[in-house]
Design an enzyme around this catalytic site. Structure first.
Site, PDB file in Angstrom:
ATOM      1  N   ASP A  96       0.931  -1.162   0.096  1.00 47.75           N
ATOM      2  CA  ASP A  96      -0.127  -0.025  -0.222  1.00 47.75           C
ATOM      3  C   ASP A  96       0.898   1.202   0.009  1.00 47.75           C
ATOM      4  O   ASP A  96       1.992   1.154   0.539  1.00 47.75           O
ATOM      5  CB  ASP A  96      -0.920  -0.089   1.200  1.00 47.75           C
ATOM      6  CG  ASP A  96      -1.572   1.162   1.434  1.00 47.75           C
ATOM      7  OD1 ASP A  96      -2.334   1.766   0.640  1.00 47.75           O
ATOM      8  OD2 ASP A  96      -1.648   2.122   2.447  1.00 47.75           O
ATOM      9  N   ASP A  98      -0.178   5.285   0.976  1.00 44.15           N
ATOM     10  CA  ASP A  98      -0.309   6.045   2.034  1.00 44.15           C
ATOM     11  C   ASP A  98      -0.320   5.579   3.448  1.00 44.15           C
ATOM     12  O   ASP A  98      -1.003   4.622   3.803  1.00 44.15           O
ATOM     13  CB  ASP A  98      -1.773   6.545   1.850  1.00 44.15           C
ATOM     14  CG  ASP A  98      -1.984   7.472   0.456  1.00 44.15           C
ATOM     15  OD1 ASP A  98      -1.102   7.656  -0.244  1.00 44.15           O
ATOM     16  OD2 ASP A  98      -3.233   7.552  -0.056  1.00 44.15           O
TER      17      ASP A  98
END
Length: 345
Positions: A96, A98
């Site tokens: 991922d 963020d």
């Protein structure tokens, strides 16, 4: 697949839209790999045929990139981490973006960069700053804020040239994003790269900024939200939908089918409970800088936890990315401080 995408999304169920977003991301990632391979072959051919042209010119940016790569290779991942099997062609790692790879949200940094180039108004910036503040305060994405950011961004880029936005994304990475990478997560990325594995960024951020982040970190490519284009311009619509939550899992599954990956031998890394579907797909799930819900889930299921933040409270309420945005950012930061004092009073 192209014919399937042209069907009106409003007539699709949430599960069908999720599948479409995943397939669109996998299609785009596959196309990027082919384009990179073609560019590499072209460069190699040109280098082989060139004679008597003198030494290549080394740009300042290229030199900085090499120095960053050397520093990244010098870092070591925590010794207790799962050690990927070298040369395992059926294993990969999915990260991922963020708050996992970056401090804060790539979409926010992109929004600030576009504002500075007069794509946005002060009101738009205030909304982006508040969305970032919510993200930093609560440690997770708010679906309403994500949808609002998506609608704002799509409306503002409609009719813009794709080449223009791609160039801006390159500039924004150099100006802001490069300094927001967590060194600890960068070491984990490098660990999988050193094992010869394919390493993928998986994010709801636009494909244009995601592929640049992935490329600068030496990753294989990016699975990201794909904006529809026509004749080199954005239409203001998405292909499939936002790559968020279950759509990330759908994209990983679609890519695994194409790449003949064994997900039980793969690893995935995320900070958000929204990514539990993706983390649950793989044999080696990690949570990085987790929100409270994901931390509880990880504890229950025995997942490894890595927290690279120096202090959880400081990480939640800090707003360094909002600095320099003028009155709108200052007002929003002040509102956040008042909100926090009331909560803790």
């Amino acid at each position: 697949m192209a014919a399937l995408r042209r069907l009106h999304l409003a007539r699709r169920s949430p599960d069908e839209r999720t599948a479409l977003a995943g397939e669109a991301a996998a299609d785009a990632a596959e196309a990027d790999l082919l384009a990179v391979a073609a560019q590499r072959a072209e460069r190699n051919g040109a280098a082989g045929s060139a004679t008597g042209t003198g030494p290549a010119v080394t740009t300042e940016k290229a030199e900085k990139a090499r120095e960053a790569e050397k520093a990244a290779r010098a870092r070591k991942a925590p010794s207790e981490d799962h050690t990927p099997t070298p040369g395992d062609a059926r294993a990969a790692a999915f990260f991922d973006c963020d708050n996992t790879i970056l401090r804060g949200a790539a979409m926010f940094y992109l929004g600030v960069g576009l504002y500075r180039r007069r794509f946005f108004t002060r009101r738009d910036v205030a909304r982006f700053v508040w969305q970032q503040a919510w993200f930093r305060l609560h440690g997770s994405e708010d679906p309403a804020h994500i949808a609002d950011a998506q609608d704002t961004a799509l409306g503002l880029v409609a009719g813009k040239r794709t080449a223009e936005l791609e160039q801006i994304c390159e500039e924004i990475f150099e100006e802001v994003i490069a300094d927001k990478v967590w060194p600890g997560t960068r070491a984990l990325v490098q660990m999988h790269l050193d094992a010869g594995q394919r390493v993928w960024l998986v994010t709801a951020a636009p494909q244009e900024i995601a592929r640049i982040i992935a490329r600068r970190l030496g990753m294989t490519g990016a699975l990201a939200t794909v904006a529809e284009t026509s004749d080199g311009e954005y239409t203001g619509r998405l292909v499939g939908g936002l790559l968020h939550g279950p759509a990330k899992a759908a994209a990983v599954q679609a890519l695994a089918r194409r790449e003949q990956l064994d997900l039980s031998r793969c690893a995935a890394f995320s900070d958000s409970a929204n990514d539990i579907p993706m983390l649950s797909l793989v044999g080696h799930p990690y949570v990085v800088n987790p929100d409270a819900s994901l931390r509880r889930h990880a504890r229950t299921h025995g997942w490894r936890v890595r927290d690279f933040r120096t202090g959880r409270k400081a990480a939640k309420v800090g707003l360094p990315a909002a600095a320099g945005l003028g009155v709108a950012a200052g007002a929003t930061a002040a509102a956040l401080a008042v909100h926090r004092r009331r909560r803790t009073a």
